[in-house]
Structure formats: C-alpha cells, structure tokens
Design a protein around this motif. Sequence first.
Motif, PDB file in Angstrom:
ATOM      1  N   MET A 221      32.935  90.978  36.221  1.00  0.00           N
ATOM      2  CA  MET A 221      31.831  90.693  35.304  1.00  0.00           C
ATOM      3  C   MET A 221      31.821  89.215  34.917  1.00  0.00           C
ATOM      4  O   MET A 221      30.754  88.608  34.783  1.00  0.00           O
ATOM      5  N   LYS A 225      28.688  86.857  35.869  1.00  0.00           N
ATOM      6  CA  LYS A 225      27.922  86.362  34.721  1.00  0.00           C
ATOM      7  C   LYS A 225      28.021  84.855  34.560  1.00  0.00           C
ATOM      8  O   LYS A 225      27.010  84.172  34.311  1.00  0.00           O
ATOM      9  N   CYS A 243      26.859  94.954  42.045  1.00  0.00           N
ATOM     10  CA  CYS A 243      28.255  95.013  41.628  1.00  0.00           C
ATOM     11  C   CYS A 243      28.962  96.209  42.258  1.00  0.00           C
ATOM     12  O   CYS A 243      28.354  97.055  42.910  1.00  0.00           O
ATOM     13  N   LEU A 258      28.253  96.276  34.098  1.00  0.00           N
ATOM     14  CA  LEU A 258      26.874  96.227  33.617  1.00  0.00           C
ATOM     15  C   LEU A 258      26.785  96.070  32.098  1.00  0.00           C
ATOM     16  O   LEU A 258      25.854  95.441  31.580  1.00  0.00           O
ATOM     17  N   GLU A 259      27.755  96.604  31.401  1.00  0.00           N
ATOM     18  CA  GLU A 259      27.757  96.472  29.946  1.00  0.00           C
ATOM     19  C   GLU A 259      27.835  95.010  29.525  1.00  0.00           C
ATOM     20  O   GLU A 259      27.250  94.607  28.520  1.00  0.00           O
ATOM     21  N   HIS A 260      28.545  94.219  30.310  1.00  0.00           N
ATOM     22  CA  HIS A 260      28.776  92.823  29.924  1.00  0.00           C
ATOM     23  C   HIS A 260      27.968  91.824  30.760  1.00  0.00           C
ATOM     24  O   HIS A 260      27.875  90.649  30.382  1.00  0.00           O
ATOM     25  N   LYS A 262      24.737  92.706  32.315  1.00  0.00           N
ATOM     26  CA  LYS A 262      23.544  93.473  32.680  1.00  0.00           C
ATOM     27  C   LYS A 262      22.440  92.587  33.251  1.00  0.00           C
ATOM     28  O   LYS A 262      21.815  92.915  34.271  1.00  0.00           O
ATOM     29  N   ASP A 263      22.174  91.468  32.612  1.00  0.00           N
ATOM     30  CA  ASP A 263      21.067  90.625  33.031  1.00  0.00           C
ATOM     31  C   ASP A 263      21.329  89.919  34.357  1.00  0.00           C
ATOM     32  O   ASP A 263      20.377  89.486  35.024  1.00  0.00           O
ATOM     33  N   PHE A 287      21.867 102.774  32.861  1.00  0.00           N
ATOM     34  CA  PHE A 287      21.192 101.492  33.105  1.00  0.00           C
ATOM     35  C   PHE A 287      20.012 101.751  34.033  1.00  0.00           C
ATOM     36  O   PHE A 287      20.082 101.513  35.244  1.00  0.00           O
ATOM     37  N   ASP A 289      17.227 100.436  34.701  1.00  0.00           N
ATOM     38  CA  ASP A 289      16.482  99.404  35.423  1.00  0.00           C
ATOM     39  C   ASP A 289      17.270  98.815  36.581  1.00  0.00           C
ATOM     40  O   ASP A 289      16.800  97.872  37.230  1.00  0.00           O
ATOM     41  N   LYS A 290      18.445  99.355  36.869  1.00  0.00           N
ATOM     42  CA  LYS A 290      19.281  98.819  37.944  1.00  0.00           C
ATOM     43  C   LYS A 290      19.121  99.619  39.232  1.00  0.00           C
ATOM     44  O   LYS A 290      18.974 100.836  39.214  1.00  0.00           O
TER      45      LYS A 290
END
Length: 448
Positions: A221, A225, A243, A258-260, A262-263, A287, A289-290
């Motif tokens: 992540m 990110k 991921c 995804l929690e950390h 997500k965008d 999630f 929208d993934k």
Amino acid sequence: MLELKIFQSKGENELFVEQSLQQLTPITSDEAVTTVTLDENQTFQVMDGFGASFTDSSAYLINQVLDNEQRTEVMIKLFHPQDGIGLSVLRNPMGASDYARDIYSYDDMPELEIDTELTHFTISHDEVDIIPLLQKALEINPEIKLMASPWSAPGWMKTSGSMIAGELKREYYQVYADYFVRYIQAFERHGLLTYAVTPQNEPLYEPKHYPSMLMLPESQMVFIKDYLKPSFVKHNMDTKILCYDHNWDRPDYPLTVLEHAKDEVDGVAWHWYGGDASAQSEVLEAFADKEVHFTEGSGGEWIPPFEQAFSNVMRTGIDILRNHSKSFVLWNMALDEKIGPTVPGFGTSTCRGIVTVNQETRELNYTLDYYALAHFSKFIRPNSLRIDSSSSCEIIRSVAFRNTDDSFAVVLFNDSEEAKNVAVKLQGEELLTFRLASKGAISIKINN
C-alpha cells in the motif's frame, strides 16, 4: 428471427465442435428439464477478455522452435476472433518468472553494484521473442489488452541481493516505481500499450527456486500510494494499478491495501491456487468501485486429465465470471514436452500450457486448456456486458453476456455424472432445448 451458433464439448475426443441446432441431442421426455433463464435487465461487469501469458519459455517455443507455417497457424488459432478463439488479454512477466530459460531483470548489475539512475535499464531480452509475438497478436486482434507483473525487482534493490526471495528495500521504492515507468515507456516505443500492472506476482509466496519477492500488504500500500501512482501521474500514464495478484484465500490482503490506498488502486487481481472465487465478490462488496481481474490459473498434473482437468477449467471459469471478474487469464501460452523450459534449479514442473510445442519433434498440439478457454473467448467478446443467468438446477452451471453487437453469449457446463435435459430461455421466451452430456460444455451465440 433468431440465429444460433453453437460449439459443444462432449469429452476428450469431441472438443469444441461446431454444431447446428439439428445436430444437438434432443431431450428425453421421461426426465425433468433444467431451465436456464437469461435476464438482460440485470447486468454486472464489462469484460476485457480471456488469455494467457507469453512467458519467456512460451515465447521462445512459439517464436524459435516452431517454423513459420506453424507459428502463423498457432497465432491465428489463439488470437483471431473468427478463424481462432479470439484471446484478448495477455499478461507479461516483467523479467524472469519460473518459466524462463534463465534468471534476468531489466537492470541486472554485478554483485554489490547498484544503478539508482537505471542507466543500464534495457528490455533487449524481450525484443527477441516476446515483443515480436505481442506485436503479431495485436496485428491479428487489435482489441488485445496487455497486463504486466514482476516476479521480482532487480536483485540489487532487495534484501536478499538476488532475484530469489527477499523484500524490496525501502530506499529503492522510488527507483522501483521508476523501473515500472521505464518498462511502460519502452514497450510503448514498440507500439505496445500497457493496460494494467500489478506491483508483485504472488506477494505472499517466497520460493527459493525461482524469482520471487515478498511484499506484505503494508509495504504494497505504501509503494502504490506514495511511489507508483505518483510516478504514473507525473508521466501522464493511465496504466491501471491492480493490487494483490495472489490467491482467493487471503482477501484480507487486498482489503488492507484498498483501505489505505483506495484512490490509487484501480482493482484487484486474483489467482486460483487457494480459496474460493467468492473472495472476489467479498472484496467487491467492500469496495464497489474497484475492478475485479483474474490474472493467473494453471492446469497441471495435480488434477488428472482429461475429464477432471477440463471440468475444473469450465467450472472455475464460470465461477470466476459470476464473481464479477473482467478477465480470465490462464498461465503459460506454451510449454514443451517436458513441461518447460524452467529456470535453472527449478526442479520438476507440473504445469500445463495452452499449447504444447515438442522441442525434439517440433510437433504442435492444443491442450484441453485451449478448448476450455475457447468456450468462453469465442463468443464472449471484449466489452461485452454480463447479464443475469439463473438455472433451475445448480448442477447446470451458467454464465451469459450481451455483446456490443447485441448478440448474446451463453456458456453452460453440466457438472453432474449424468446427461441432463436443458432449456434456455431469454426474457421468458424458450430459445432451444437439448441434452447436455455429463461433464459436457456448450457455448451458444444468439444473434437477433
């Protein structure tokens, strides 16, 4: 007036055979009929397609061992939408995987030397076999999408100092992100656009006999990110980031990423070597929208051929699609008569390719995986939309799509030990009835 096109498999000696409506086995009047109902008002994911991987071994066998006539034949039969089975997703290992003739990255350095500026970066290895085949595949089928996944960062970036095992050193996170950018740019110069990448193949598996790299969810992540996504943005790259890229039995991994991040993440990539396809839906529920992608599943000697192995691909493929995956990608496009080549020191291989290329005789054979994939890829075309399909008896497994030309594609598999009567209905109207053999598969294209 409806027009039907049908391909059916009834066993090892009758695989993916085109049949007319009149050639279908009629139902028997003394048995119940299982009704499969299609409902185009309930819709789900849009498909990218089906495919496999041009590993170093696969590309070498097709490009160098086969002669020109054979190579042309296999490429047409793999990728042409009409004259072949129309495969449309290819997943490229970024550097060596377990199925390579040697261990290599795109920036190998002598021991104890580093290259943080990536001045030695080169994809020259791929320019020999892999890139020419990718270009040929795209020429045959321009709808093909290319994915890429590394089995390891270059050894000098890792705690092990090798492409075998170890983790990515924190001080090289940005350099590794730059490595991805260089890869995408280099392939683009060859006319090859990278649709999606994953940061690491099977990040929880750290074998000591082929390239691998441990990447825990907390590391992934941060890498995505803070390094990979910003690097893509800096270079105006719209390549998707998926991921995880590992088995169904650890949905906690993509959930953590995804929690950390997500965008910064576009979706999740999955393999089938553990757990159940329902994990795909579990993460999607959290999630919504993934994207969901299935990026690797290999057949092999652990499932006896023919019937059990063919059934596994059909059964699991339908489950993968019913659990919202946009892609269904098997593993090696080609392996040889010894189920290789593999990297030095690998040991005994048990996987199965889509085709077999005999290095001694140069004979070319299409495996059960080719015909199983054909049941999906021939009629379920890129950008098709999955619609609801429900069966009155769950032993008849089904999945259905509406293509962009408004045709419908239906794949059915009889997972019972006996032949079954089947009826297919669309919006309440019965389209056809037939008898489906035990462990038989049928693909139906319905043209309005």
